[in-house]
Design a protein around this motif. Structure first.
Motif, PDB file in Angstrom:
ATOM      1  N   ASN A   1       4.117   8.190  -8.385  1.00  0.00           N
ATOM      2  CA  ASN A   1       3.391   7.046  -7.848  1.00  0.00           C
ATOM      3  C   ASN A   1       2.531   6.441  -8.954  1.00  0.00           C
ATOM      4  O   ASN A   1       1.480   6.985  -9.297  1.00  0.00           O
ATOM      5  CB  ASN A   1       2.530   7.485  -6.656  1.00  0.00           C
ATOM      6  CG  ASN A   1       1.927   6.329  -5.912  1.00  0.00           C
ATOM      7  OD1 ASN A   1       1.815   5.226  -6.429  1.00  0.00           O
ATOM      8  ND2 ASN A   1       1.514   6.582  -4.685  1.00  0.00           N
ATOM      9  N   LEU A   2       2.963   5.323  -9.504  1.00  0.00           N
ATOM     10  CA  LEU A   2       2.267   4.689 -10.622  1.00  0.00           C
ATOM     11  C   LEU A   2       0.867   4.227 -10.226  1.00  0.00           C
ATOM     12  O   LEU A   2      -0.077   4.361 -11.001  1.00  0.00           O
ATOM     13  CB  LEU A   2       3.086   3.509 -11.168  1.00  0.00           C
ATOM     14  CG  LEU A   2       2.541   2.822 -12.404  1.00  0.00           C
ATOM     15  CD1 LEU A   2       2.454   3.798 -13.569  1.00  0.00           C
ATOM     16  CD2 LEU A   2       3.419   1.643 -12.776  1.00  0.00           C
ATOM     17  N   VAL A   3       0.717   3.705  -9.014  1.00  0.00           N
ATOM     18  CA  VAL A   3      -0.589   3.212  -8.564  1.00  0.00           C
ATOM     19  C   VAL A   3      -1.588   4.364  -8.509  1.00  0.00           C
ATOM     20  O   VAL A   3      -2.720   4.269  -9.001  1.00  0.00           O
ATOM     21  CB  VAL A   3      -0.476   2.520  -7.190  1.00  0.00           C
ATOM     22  CG1 VAL A   3      -1.844   2.132  -6.661  1.00  0.00           C
ATOM     23  CG2 VAL A   3       0.417   1.304  -7.278  1.00  0.00           C
ATOM     24  N   SER A   4      -1.177   5.465  -7.909  1.00  0.00           N
ATOM     25  CA  SER A   4      -2.054   6.623  -7.786  1.00  0.00           C
ATOM     26  C   SER A   4      -2.410   7.188  -9.165  1.00  0.00           C
ATOM     27  O   SER A   4      -3.570   7.515  -9.443  1.00  0.00           O
ATOM     28  CB  SER A   4      -1.376   7.692  -6.936  1.00  0.00           C
ATOM     29  OG  SER A   4      -2.197   8.805  -6.794  1.00  0.00           O
TER      30      SER A   4
ATOM     31  N   LYS B   1      -7.594   2.332  -5.640  1.00  0.00           N
ATOM     32  CA  LYS B   1      -6.171   1.964  -5.606  1.00  0.00           C
ATOM     33  C   LYS B   1      -5.957   0.459  -5.489  1.00  0.00           C
ATOM     34  O   LYS B   1      -4.981  -0.068  -6.015  1.00  0.00           O
ATOM     35  CB  LYS B   1      -5.466   2.711  -4.479  1.00  0.00           C
ATOM     36  CG  LYS B   1      -5.334   4.187  -4.800  1.00  0.00           C
ATOM     37  CD  LYS B   1      -4.530   4.920  -3.776  1.00  0.00           C
ATOM     38  CE  LYS B   1      -4.408   6.374  -4.193  1.00  0.00           C
ATOM     39  NZ  LYS B   1      -3.658   7.169  -3.253  1.00  0.00           N
ATOM     40  N   LYS B   2      -6.869  -0.247  -4.807  1.00  0.00           N
ATOM     41  CA  LYS B   2      -6.713  -1.703  -4.719  1.00  0.00           C
ATOM     42  C   LYS B   2      -6.854  -2.344  -6.099  1.00  0.00           C
ATOM     43  O   LYS B   2      -6.104  -3.249  -6.451  1.00  0.00           O
ATOM     44  CB  LYS B   2      -7.737  -2.297  -3.740  1.00  0.00           C
ATOM     45  CG  LYS B   2      -7.406  -1.977  -2.297  1.00  0.00           C
ATOM     46  CD  LYS B   2      -8.075  -2.864  -1.287  1.00  0.00           C
ATOM     47  CE  LYS B   2      -9.534  -2.800  -1.211  1.00  0.00           C
ATOM     48  NZ  LYS B   2     -10.138  -3.518  -0.096  1.00  0.00           N
ATOM     49  N   CYS B   3      -7.798  -1.850  -6.874  1.00  0.00           N
ATOM     50  CA  CYS B   3      -7.981  -2.345  -8.236  1.00  0.00           C
ATOM     51  C   CYS B   3      -6.750  -2.007  -9.084  1.00  0.00           C
ATOM     52  O   CYS B   3      -6.282  -2.830  -9.874  1.00  0.00           O
ATOM     53  CB  CYS B   3      -9.238  -1.738  -8.850  1.00  0.00           C
ATOM     54  SG  CYS B   3      -9.554  -2.230 -10.536  1.00  0.00           S
TER      55      CYS B   3
ATOM     56  N   SER C   1       4.751  -4.863  -0.863  1.00  0.00           N
ATOM     57  CA  SER C   1       3.748  -5.438   0.034  1.00  0.00           C
ATOM     58  C   SER C   1       3.387  -4.458   1.145  1.00  0.00           C
ATOM     59  O   SER C   1       2.259  -4.455   1.633  1.00  0.00           O
ATOM     60  CB  SER C   1       4.229  -6.759   0.618  1.00  0.00           C
ATOM     61  OG  SER C   1       5.401  -6.549   1.371  1.00  0.00           O
ATOM     62  N   SER C   2       4.339  -3.598   1.541  1.00  0.00           N
ATOM     63  CA  SER C   2       4.045  -2.605   2.577  1.00  0.00           C
ATOM     64  C   SER C   2       2.996  -1.607   2.073  1.00  0.00           C
ATOM     65  O   SER C   2       2.141  -1.162   2.834  1.00  0.00           O
ATOM     66  CB  SER C   2       5.317  -1.865   2.989  1.00  0.00           C
ATOM     67  OG  SER C   2       5.883  -1.182   1.887  1.00  0.00           O
ATOM     68  N   TYR C   3       3.040  -1.271   0.778  1.00  0.00           N
ATOM     69  CA  TYR C   3       2.043  -0.360   0.200  1.00  0.00           C
ATOM     70  C   TYR C   3       0.656  -1.012   0.187  1.00  0.00           C
ATOM     71  O   TYR C   3      -0.340  -0.366   0.491  1.00  0.00           O
ATOM     72  CB  TYR C   3       2.462   0.044  -1.216  1.00  0.00           C
ATOM     73  CG  TYR C   3       1.606   1.126  -1.817  1.00  0.00           C
ATOM     74  CD1 TYR C   3       1.744   2.455  -1.423  1.00  0.00           C
ATOM     75  CD2 TYR C   3       0.657   0.829  -2.789  1.00  0.00           C
ATOM     76  CE1 TYR C   3       0.963   3.446  -1.982  1.00  0.00           C
ATOM     77  CE2 TYR C   3      -0.130   1.821  -3.351  1.00  0.00           C
ATOM     78  CZ  TYR C   3       0.030   3.126  -2.940  1.00  0.00           C
ATOM     79  OH  TYR C   3      -0.757   4.112  -3.487  1.00  0.00           O
ATOM     80  N   LYS C   4       0.621  -2.315  -0.139  1.00  0.00           N
ATOM     81  CA  LYS C   4      -0.653  -3.045  -0.126  1.00  0.00           C
ATOM     82  C   LYS C   4      -1.232  -3.074   1.284  1.00  0.00           C
ATOM     83  O   LYS C   4      -2.439  -2.871   1.485  1.00  0.00           O
ATOM     84  CB  LYS C   4      -0.461  -4.480  -0.616  1.00  0.00           C
ATOM     85  CG  LYS C   4      -0.144  -4.614  -2.061  1.00  0.00           C
ATOM     86  CD  LYS C   4      -0.054  -6.096  -2.392  1.00  0.00           C
ATOM     87  CE  LYS C   4       0.850  -6.346  -3.546  1.00  0.00           C
ATOM     88  NZ  LYS C   4       1.031  -7.759  -3.812  1.00  0.00           N
TER      89      LYS C   4
ATOM     90  N   ALA D   1      -5.825   1.465   5.590  1.00  0.00           N
ATOM     91  CA  ALA D   1      -6.604   2.681   5.346  1.00  0.00           C
ATOM     92  C   ALA D   1      -8.075   2.329   5.104  1.00  0.00           C
ATOM     93  O   ALA D   1      -8.973   3.039   5.566  1.00  0.00           O
ATOM     94  CB  ALA D   1      -6.038   3.435   4.147  1.00  0.00           C
ATOM     95  N   ASP D   2      -8.308   1.214   4.435  1.00  0.00           N
ATOM     96  CA  ASP D   2      -9.679   0.766   4.181  1.00  0.00           C
ATOM     97  C   ASP D   2     -10.373   0.381   5.483  1.00  0.00           C
ATOM     98  O   ASP D   2     -11.525   0.751   5.722  1.00  0.00           O
ATOM     99  CB  ASP D   2      -9.665  -0.420   3.213  1.00  0.00           C
ATOM    100  CG  ASP D   2     -11.039  -0.778   2.708  1.00  0.00           C
ATOM    101  OD1 ASP D   2     -11.828   0.151   2.445  1.00  0.00           O
ATOM    102  OD2 ASP D   2     -11.320  -1.986   2.568  1.00  0.00           O
ATOM    103  N   HIS D   3      -9.665  -0.346   6.369  1.00  0.00           N
ATOM    104  CA  HIS D   3     -10.233  -0.718   7.671  1.00  0.00           C
ATOM    105  C   HIS D   3     -10.531   0.522   8.503  1.00  0.00           C
ATOM    106  O   HIS D   3     -11.578   0.605   9.144  1.00  0.00           O
ATOM    107  CB  HIS D   3      -9.282  -1.635   8.443  1.00  0.00           C
ATOM    108  CG  HIS D   3      -9.217  -3.030   7.917  1.00  0.00           C
ATOM    109  ND1 HIS D   3     -10.329  -3.845   7.813  1.00  0.00           N
ATOM    110  CD2 HIS D   3      -8.177  -3.763   7.467  1.00  0.00           C
ATOM    111  CE1 HIS D   3      -9.973  -5.007   7.317  1.00  0.00           C
ATOM    112  NE2 HIS D   3      -8.663  -4.991   7.095  1.00  0.00           N
TER     113      HIS D   3
END
Length: 163
Positions: free
Chosen positions: A37-40, A50-52, A66-69, A75-77
Motif C-alpha cells: 500500500n503506497l499511501v500507507s 493518509k489524506k495528505c 476514488s473508492s480508497y479516497k 473513516a474520518d467522519h
C-alpha cells in the motif's frame, strides 16, 4: 576553542520535511518502496496523515482509487462521530460526579441542611427510581429516532450530518 554542536533532536529528517522537500525526496523513495500500500507507506515514512499522502502522491502523478479516497473520508467522519459521542459521555459522567460529591450513605444528593444540621435531599432509593425511568425514556426515544444514511454511515436525527 571547539565548535558548538547543534542538537537536531531525535526525529528523523524525513519526518521533519515540509511539502516541497517531501515531494523531492519522494521521487527517490517511491521506486525503492517494496510494500503493498503506497499511501500507507508514504504516510508512515514521511509522518503525514493518509489524506495528505493521497494528495501528494497525486501531485507526483501516482493514481489513487476514488473508492480508497471515499473510504478515508468515511473513516474520518466516523472518528469525529465517535469522538463527539465519547466527549458527551465524559461530560455526563463529570456532571454526575459533581452531583454525587454532595452525598452520603443515605442521600444520593444532599440539597441542604436544616437549622438543626440534619441533611435533606434525594435518597438513594429515589435516585435509582429516577435513573431507571430516565433509561427507559432514553430507550423509548432512541427507538423513535430516524436514521439517515450518508456515505455508508448511519446518523441519528440529532447528530451533525456532514452535509
Amino acid at each position: 576553542m571547539t565548535k558548538r554542536q547543534i542538537h537536531k533532536g531525535s526525529t528523523p529528517r524525513h519526518k521533519r520535511m515540509n511539502r516541497s522537500r517531501r515531494l523531492e525526496a519522494a521521487k527517490y523513495w517511491i521506486p525503492k518502496y517494496e510494500g503493498n500500500n503506497l499511501v500507507s507507506g508514504y504516510s508512515k515514512h514521511f509522518g503525514v496523515d493518509k489524506k495528505c499522502a493521497v494528495n501528494e502522491l497525486e501531485i507526483l502523478g501516482y493514481p489513487v482509487k476514488s473508492s480508497y479516497k471515499t473510504e478515508l473520508k468515511n473513516a474520518d467522519h466516523q472518528k469525529k462521530y465517535e469522538n463527539k459521542k465519547r466527549k458527551k459521555l465524559k461530560r455526563e459522567e463529570q456532571i454526575e460526579e459533581k452531583l454525587l460529591e454532595n452525598s452520603n450513605e443515605r442521600f444520593a444528593f444532599i440539597a441542604g441542611y436544616t437549622s438543626g444540621g440534619v441533611p435533606f435531599g434525594v435518597t438513594w432509593e429515589e435516585w435509582n427510581k429516577l435513573e431507571t425511568t430516565k433509561k427507559y425514556d432514553l430507550e423509548k426515544s432512541e427507538k423513535n429516532k430516524k436514521t439517515v444514511k450518508h456515505n455508508n454511515h448511519y446518523y441519528m436525527d440529532d447528530d451533525e450530518l456532514p452535509f
